[in-house]
Design a protein around this motif. Structure first.
Motif: not given
Length: 377
Positions: A217-224, A229-234, A246-254
């Motif tokens: 899911l986080l890999d796909a969020a990089r595309v989004w 507008p940019v979708p928000l994934v919850v 959370q580390h990946r989300i922060d580092q990759e600004r997802l």
């Protein structure tokens, strides 16, 4: 005479059942509460053996069952406690692999009928996977009957040596219809808190563990991130992978928010533009059922019981394919007509699922069959 329908001189059913629940997923715990309520309403005496926290969350005593605290453990004290409760039961019904294993140990060589319901499949690798297979074989061979919530679980039980394995109807208990036509269905304050005002909202729900596929899911969020507008994934849920995710989300600004366990998941789901189910395996996914009931387009992995559950009312993708996930969501967000079609199909598909009444009727029929006196040969 049927034990389910016969009555004692005091006007109560002569059937006493014990329902055994371990830690309990949301689906299995809610099912046991629904089942207890339905059985008690029909005069069956029900004792629920479950951890105290399950009683606090699901209030089995509130529907007329007796609750006995039995820890989620297979230590001798827990097994002895369970053995004592089951001593005068006419039938014991265990839910889930670990609860079923403890129950098999507690019953030992007794002839009390044991029904086991497999709601899901445990996941493990290496030595632990071997241990789980051993537990499965031990449980299904001890059970009088195994009920699987999906056809592949029934097949798995048969391959493991079950004497009798059948598909078991399981309803989605306590569901409330979502009001997606209500513009105030989710307060703007909550949408603002999530950062979801004026942008598509993508929702998924489940424990933060490896089998959920959240890395994909986080890999796909990089595309989004490239959409406007940019979708928000919850992601609603807690688990051992929280810090790593959370580390990946922060580092990759997802564009992803981990919101933990929420008591407003139904409202969040009703407000979503798309629901996501990225798991490695699912049986009768609660999220999938809630999404279709709520008329929310669903993108889900083609695994386990999901295809049979959703039919043609969802977009199905291979597990682990982040490109397919990303592309399917982008296509849905750009196609309101397809989203509306999935919403319509979702309601139609949900109408084919068993109701609570049908689920209770099937269980009562099974209990009746297994507790009837056998003719002497």
């Amino acid at each position: 005479m049927s034990l389910v329908t016969s009555h004692s001189p005091h006007g109560q059913s002569s059937l006493r059942t014990v329902q055994v629940l371990g830690g309990g997923s949301v689906a299995s715990s809610a099912h046991v509460r629904s089942l207890a309520a339905g059985l008690v309403a029909r005069g069956v005496r029900v004792t629920v053996c479950a951890p105290a926290e399950a009683e606090r969350a699901y209030d089995f005593t509130g529907v007329g069952a007796e609750h006995v605290h039995v820890p989620r453990s297979s230590d001798p004290a827990s097994v002895a406690a369970l053995r004592s409760v089951c001593a005068d039961a006419d039938l014991v019904h265990a839910h889930g692999l670990h609860a079923s294993f403890r129950t098999a140990l507690a019953l030992g060589g007794r002839r009390t009928p044991l029904v086991v319901t497999w709601h899901n499949r445990a996941h493990a690798e290496g030595a632990r996977a071997h241990l789980l297979r051993m537990l499965e074989r031990r449980v299904v061979r001890a059970a009088t009957l195994v009920l699987g919530t999906t056809s592949d679980l029934v097949d798995r039980a048969r391959r493991s040596g079950a004497r009798d394995a059948r598909l078991g109807a399981v309803a989605l208990p306590g569901r409330r219809e979502a009001e997606r036509d209500d513009p105030d269905r989710l307060p703007p304050k909550i949408l603002a808190e999530l950062g979801a005002l004026g942008r598509p909202l993508l929702i998924t729900v489940g424990s933060l563990d490896p089998c959920r596929g959240y890395d994909v899911l986080l890999d796909a969020a990089r595309v989004w991130r490239g959409l406007e507008p940019v979708p928000l994934v919850v992601i609603a849920g807690e688990g051992p992978l929280r810090a790593e995710l959370q580390h990946r989300i922060d580092q990759e600004r997802l564009p992803v928010r981990l919101v933990g366990c929420r008591d407003d998941v139904g409202e969040l789901l009703a407000a979503a533009d798309v629901a996501l189910l990225t798991s490695r395996w699912e049986s009768r996914s609660v999220l999938a059922q809630e999404a279709l009931h709520a008329r929310v387009p669903l993108v889900a992995t083609r695994v386990g019981g999901v295809p049979d559950l959703v039919g043609d009312a969802a977009e199905l993708i291979p597990y682990g394919d982040s490109a397919a996930l990303a592309d399917t969501v982008v296509r849905l967000l750009d196609d309101p007509a397809r989203r509306a079609e999935l919403a319509r199909r979702g309601v139609e598909q949900a109408a084919t699922w068993p109701t609570e009444e049908e689920t209770i009727a099937q269980v009562l029929s099974v209990y009746d069959e297994l507790t009837q006196p056998r003719p002497l040969t």
